[in-house]
Design an enzyme around this catalytic site. Structure first.
Site, PDB file in Angstrom:
ATOM      1  N   ARG A 118     109.680   9.361 -86.033  1.00  0.00           N
ATOM      2  CA  ARG A 118     108.863  10.349 -86.442  1.00  0.00           C
ATOM      3  C   ARG A 118     107.372  10.231 -86.188  1.00  0.00           C
ATOM      4  NH1 ARG A 118     112.606   9.892 -90.390  1.00  0.00           N
ATOM      5  NH2 ARG A 118     114.328  11.672 -90.250  1.00  0.00           N
ATOM      6  N   LYS A 140      99.421  16.914 -74.878  1.00  0.00           N
ATOM      7  CA  LYS A 140     100.812  17.561 -74.374  1.00  0.00           C
ATOM      8  C   LYS A 140     101.800  16.360 -74.061  1.00  0.00           C
ATOM      9  CE  LYS A 140      99.809  22.213 -72.980  1.00  0.00           C
ATOM     10  NZ  LYS A 140      99.896  23.277 -71.663  1.00  0.00           N
ATOM     11  N   GLU A 182      92.746  19.304 -59.852  1.00  0.00           N
ATOM     12  CA  GLU A 182      92.558  19.707 -61.229  1.00  0.00           C
ATOM     13  C   GLU A 182      91.121  19.576 -61.401  1.00  0.00           C
ATOM     14  OE1 GLU A 182      94.903  20.635 -62.711  1.00  0.00           O
ATOM     15  OE2 GLU A 182      96.692  19.628 -62.048  1.00  0.00           O
ATOM     16  N   LYS A 224      87.947  19.667 -70.607  1.00  0.00           N
ATOM     17  CA  LYS A 224      89.363  19.829 -71.265  1.00  0.00           C
ATOM     18  C   LYS A 224      89.458  19.702 -72.667  1.00  0.00           C
ATOM     19  CE  LYS A 224      93.831  18.979 -70.938  1.00  0.00           C
ATOM     20  NZ  LYS A 224      95.346  18.495 -70.188  1.00  0.00           N
ATOM     21  N   GLU A 234      97.634  25.886 -77.485  1.00  0.00           N
ATOM     22  CA  GLU A 234      97.795  27.018 -76.529  1.00  0.00           C
ATOM     23  C   GLU A 234      98.151  28.251 -77.133  1.00  0.00           C
ATOM     24  OE1 GLU A 234      98.787  25.431 -72.586  1.00  0.00           O
ATOM     25  OE2 GLU A 234      99.527  27.109 -71.958  1.00  0.00           O
ATOM     26  N   ARG A 238      93.251  28.011 -74.183  1.00  0.00           N
ATOM     27  CA  ARG A 238      93.871  26.725 -73.426  1.00  0.00           C
ATOM     28  C   ARG A 238      94.655  27.216 -72.180  1.00  0.00           C
ATOM     29  NH1 ARG A 238      96.514  21.201 -75.689  1.00  0.00           N
ATOM     30  NH2 ARG A 238      96.725  19.991 -73.666  1.00  0.00           N
ATOM     31  N   ASN A 242      95.575  26.652 -66.957  1.00  0.00           N
ATOM     32  CA  ASN A 242      96.543  26.867 -65.938  1.00  0.00           C
ATOM     33  C   ASN A 242      96.180  27.669 -64.662  1.00  0.00           C
ATOM     34  OD1 ASN A 242      99.667  27.179 -66.236  1.00  0.00           O
ATOM     35  ND2 ASN A 242      98.777  26.198 -67.933  1.00  0.00           N
ATOM     36  N   HIS A 245      98.360  27.463 -61.560  1.00  0.00           N
ATOM     37  CA  HIS A 245      99.627  26.631 -61.796  1.00  0.00           C
ATOM     38  C   HIS A 245     100.735  27.776 -61.716  1.00  0.00           C
ATOM     39  CE1 HIS A 245      97.008  23.618 -62.739  1.00  0.00           C
ATOM     40  NE2 HIS A 245      98.001  22.827 -63.311  1.00  0.00           N
ATOM     41  N   HIS A 249     103.465  25.996 -59.852  1.00  0.00           N
ATOM     42  CA  HIS A 249     104.844  25.549 -60.298  1.00  0.00           C
ATOM     43  C   HIS A 249     105.901  26.322 -59.656  1.00  0.00           C
ATOM     44  CE1 HIS A 249     103.275  24.441 -64.283  1.00  0.00           C
ATOM     45  NE2 HIS A 249     103.146  23.548 -63.615  1.00  0.00           N
ATOM     46  N   HIS A 262     102.040  17.926 -57.179  1.00  0.00           N
ATOM     47  CA  HIS A 262     101.677  18.876 -57.999  1.00  0.00           C
ATOM     48  C   HIS A 262     100.281  19.345 -57.747  1.00  0.00           C
ATOM     49  CE1 HIS A 262     100.965  21.086 -61.760  1.00  0.00           C
ATOM     50  NE2 HIS A 262      99.754  20.263 -62.025  1.00  0.00           N
TER      51      HIS A 262
HETATM   52  N1  LIG Z   1     100.301  16.443 -70.331  1.00  0.00           N
HETATM   53  C1  LIG Z   1      99.662  17.194 -69.509  1.00  0.00           C
HETATM   54  O1  LIG Z   1      98.724  17.810 -70.194  1.00  0.00           O
HETATM   55  C2  LIG Z   1      99.896  17.311 -68.157  1.00  0.00           C
HETATM   56  C3  LIG Z   1      98.837  17.772 -67.353  1.00  0.00           C
HETATM   57  C4  LIG Z   1      98.800  17.958 -66.027  1.00  0.00           C
HETATM   58  C5  LIG Z   1     100.162  17.158 -65.277  1.00  0.00           C
HETATM   59  N2  LIG Z   1     101.025  16.616 -66.142  1.00  0.00           N
HETATM   60  C6  LIG Z   1     102.035  15.850 -65.837  1.00  0.00           C
HETATM   61  O2  LIG Z   1     101.601  14.854 -65.106  1.00  0.00           O
HETATM   62  C7  LIG Z   1     102.515  14.666 -64.156  1.00  0.00           C
HETATM   63  C8  LIG Z   1     102.064  14.311 -62.639  1.00  0.00           C
HETATM   64  O3  LIG Z   1     101.011  13.230 -62.824  1.00  0.00           O
HETATM   65  P1  LIG Z   1     100.671  12.128 -61.679  1.00  0.00           P
HETATM   66  O4  LIG Z   1     100.041  13.111 -60.630  1.00  0.00           O
HETATM   67  O5  LIG Z   1      99.844  11.099 -62.108  1.00  0.00           O
HETATM   68  O6  LIG Z   1     101.978  11.711 -61.069  1.00  0.00           O
HETATM   69  P2  LIG Z   1     102.497  10.209 -61.319  1.00  0.00           P
HETATM   70  O7  LIG Z   1     102.590   9.926 -62.596  1.00  0.00           O
HETATM   71  O8  LIG Z   1     103.925  10.552 -60.698  1.00  0.00           O
HETATM   72  O9  LIG Z   1     101.787   9.272 -60.423  1.00  0.00           O
HETATM   73  C9  LIG Z   1     101.843   9.483 -58.899  1.00  0.00           C
HETATM   74  C10 LIG Z   1     102.104   8.349 -58.046  1.00  0.00           C
HETATM   75  O10 LIG Z   1     101.035   7.664 -58.088  1.00  0.00           O
HETATM   76  C11 LIG Z   1     101.574   6.141 -58.543  1.00  0.00           C
HETATM   77  N3  LIG Z   1     100.556   5.545 -59.082  1.00  0.00           N
HETATM   78  C12 LIG Z   1     100.025   5.836 -60.309  1.00  0.00           C
HETATM   79  N4  LIG Z   1      98.875   4.889 -60.690  1.00  0.00           N
HETATM   80  C13 LIG Z   1      98.614   4.346 -59.446  1.00  0.00           C
HETATM   81  C14 LIG Z   1      97.509   3.297 -59.063  1.00  0.00           C
HETATM   82  N5  LIG Z   1      96.544   2.934 -59.692  1.00  0.00           N
HETATM   83  N6  LIG Z   1      97.784   2.748 -57.914  1.00  0.00           N
HETATM   84  C15 LIG Z   1      98.631   3.022 -57.062  1.00  0.00           C
HETATM   85  N7  LIG Z   1      99.727   3.995 -57.356  1.00  0.00           N
HETATM   86  C16 LIG Z   1      99.750   4.673 -58.517  1.00  0.00           C
HETATM   87  C17 LIG Z   1     102.781   6.642 -59.402  1.00  0.00           C
HETATM   88  O11 LIG Z   1     103.589   5.217 -59.475  1.00  0.00           O
HETATM   89  C18 LIG Z   1     103.298   7.712 -58.530  1.00  0.00           C
HETATM   90  O12 LIG Z   1     104.363   7.159 -57.516  1.00  0.00           O
HETATM   91  C19 LIG Z   1     103.642  15.661 -63.918  1.00  0.00           C
HETATM   92  O13 LIG Z   1     104.695  15.155 -64.628  1.00  0.00           O
HETATM   93  C20 LIG Z   1     102.959  16.541 -64.776  1.00  0.00           C
HETATM   94  O14 LIG Z   1     103.852  17.453 -65.304  1.00  0.00           O
HETATM   95  C21 LIG Z   1     100.928  16.624 -67.838  1.00  0.00           C
HETATM   96 ZN   LIG Z   2      98.199  20.527 -63.390  1.00  0.00          ZN
END
Ligand SMILES: NC(=O)c1ccc[n+]([C@@H]2O[C@H](COP(=O)([O-])OP(=O)(O)OC[C@H]3O[C@@H](n4cnc5c(N)ncnc54)[C@H](O)[C@@H]3O)[C@@H](O)[C@H]2O)c1
Ligand SMILES: [Zn+2]
Length: 355
Positions: A118, A140, A182, A224, A234, A238, A242, A245, A249, A262
């Site tokens: 929890r 999130k 972003e 942010k 949200e 908030r 988006n 997005h 998406h 993304h």
């Molecule tokens: N929680 C939130 O508010 C929020 C906001 C935006 C996006 N997201 C989520 O984030 C995810 C996307 O994140 P992302 O773009 O970081 O993708 P990711 O976590 O898949 O990373 C992208 C790639 O880079 C590699 N990588 C990471 N750090 C590295 C480094 N320092 N050197 C070399 N390679 C590295 C990873 O292994 C992966 O292959 C999605 O799932 C999305 O839904 C969440």
């Molecule tokens: Zn995003």
């Protein structure tokens, strides 16, 4: 080093931003009140950085949970694997989770922390630009379901976010550009001067010039943090985070996750939102050109991929902002302003998507 506070009452926490932060144990350990640490990472990032972090943590009992790399592994199996690692190692509430990786690792590790026993503490060490400016801040957390992205999750804030610029040196160019999408978003929704700064410095940013990078990561997190502290769950403002997005998406969904990153889909989505804003007179012709130009200079796609109209609309209907089956969009009111609206006609949307 710069420090920024996310103001959320008793759930407030600092974001540390700078170079060399992962060489300084105190930054992380000052936020750890437990004896055990579970580092959650993926197969790619752990190879690069986990030894360094483990050396830094010296006397703590350290458990590792390393998941496969990719959005397709942001699922229940990976989450369950983390629970198993925690239970096998007799982890209890005296455990802090460290999320070491991009947004996928951050989201899933955060949700593991939110749900295990929890709720146990967690710290974000984001390693992509996208994770540093977006996913690690704001609480999130979650995983994907086969029927929809980010459908299972919780709002759960970390104890701290540690953003070390040095880890960005191993990112490939495509990931750098995706993260910059972003960053551009924050300029578009909130701060015209910041947008101008990005116009001036986009080439330096693509080259990972640390001085500029630190500035833009700080400002992005600041925007942010401000939005999140006004509307943590949200129910209102908030949603402007988006921008791009709803379209983005839909692009990711229709092309199949992973085809476009993304941030690439969001870049193109922001051009579509800008086009609609132009049609409403909410962006001028020259402002629209600036938006498109900056997104293109960040090496992001500005042309919509070839997707059948009905598929695109069906995908947009899955968006969480929608109410009463109507698609709500985030549109621009000038550069530096945004609204969430359904004030457009269906033929307008149709022309945009078919155009
Ligand atoms: N929680 C939130 O508010 C929020 C906001 C935006 C996006 N997201 C989520 O984030 C995810 C996307 O994140 P992302 O773009 O970081 O993708 P990711 O976590 O898949 O990373 C992208 C790639 O880079 C590699 N990588 C990471 N750090 C590295 C480094 N320092 N050197 C070399 N390679 C590295 C990873 O292994 C992966 O292959 C999605 O799932 C999305 O839904 C969440
Ligand atoms: Zn995003």
């Amino acid at each position: 080093m710069k420090i920024l506070n996310v103001e959320l009452g008793d759930r407030s926490y600092p974001i540390y931003i700078g170079s060399g932060l992962l060489e300084d144990a105190k930054i992380i350990t000052s936020h750890i009140k437990t004896k055990t640490i579970c580092i959650v990472s993926n197969t790619t990032v752990s190879k690069l950085y986990i030894e360094n972090i483990k050396n830094l943590l010296g006397d703590y009992q350290v458990v590792e949970a390393i998941i496969d790399d990719g959005e397709e592994f942001k699922n229940y199996n990976s989450l369950n694997y983390i629970y198993t690692k925690l239970l096998e190692n007799q982890c209890n509430r005296d455990t802090t989770i460290l999320a070491l990786g991009g947004g996928v690792v951050g989201d899933i590790a955060g949700y593991a922390a939110a749900s295990f026993l929890r709720g146990i503490p967690f710290i974000q060490i984001p390693t992509t630009i996208l994770a540093q400016v977006d996913s690690s801040v704001g609480g999130k957390t979650g995983i994907n379901h086969l029927l929809g992205k980010n459908m299972i999750g919780a709002f759960y804030q970390p104890q701290a976010v540690v953003i070390d610029l040095d880890v960005l040196k191993t990112l490939d160019n495509r990931q750098v550009s995706a993260g910059l999408a972003e960053v551009i978003k924050y300029g578009l929704i909130w701060d015209e001067a910041f947008f101008e700064y990005l116009e001036k410095n986009i080439d330096n940013l693509k080259k990972l010039d640390f001085e500029h990078l630190e500035n833009i990561i700080f400002r992005s997190c600041e925007i942010k943090a401000k939005v999140v502290s006004e509307d943590e769950k949200e129910s209102g403002i908030r949603a402007i985070l988006n921008l791009g997005h709803t379209f983005g998406h839909a692009i990711e969904n229709c092309l199949g996750y992973g085809k476009w990153l993304h941030g690439e889909a969001v870049g193109c989505g922001m051009v579509l939102a800008a086009k609609m804003s132009l049609a409403h007179g909410w962006l001028s012709v020259s402002e629209f050109a600036r938006v498109k130009n900056l997104i293109s200079r960040a090496n992001l796609p500005i042309d919509k991929p070839n997707i059948a109209y009905q598929d695109f609309i069906d995908a947009m209907k899955l968006d969480k902002k929608n109410k009463d089956k109507e698609i709500y969009l985030v549109l621009q009111k000038g550069i530096g302003g945004a609204i969430v609206t359904n004030d457009y006609s269906s033929s307008e949307l149709e022309n945009l998507i078919k155009g």
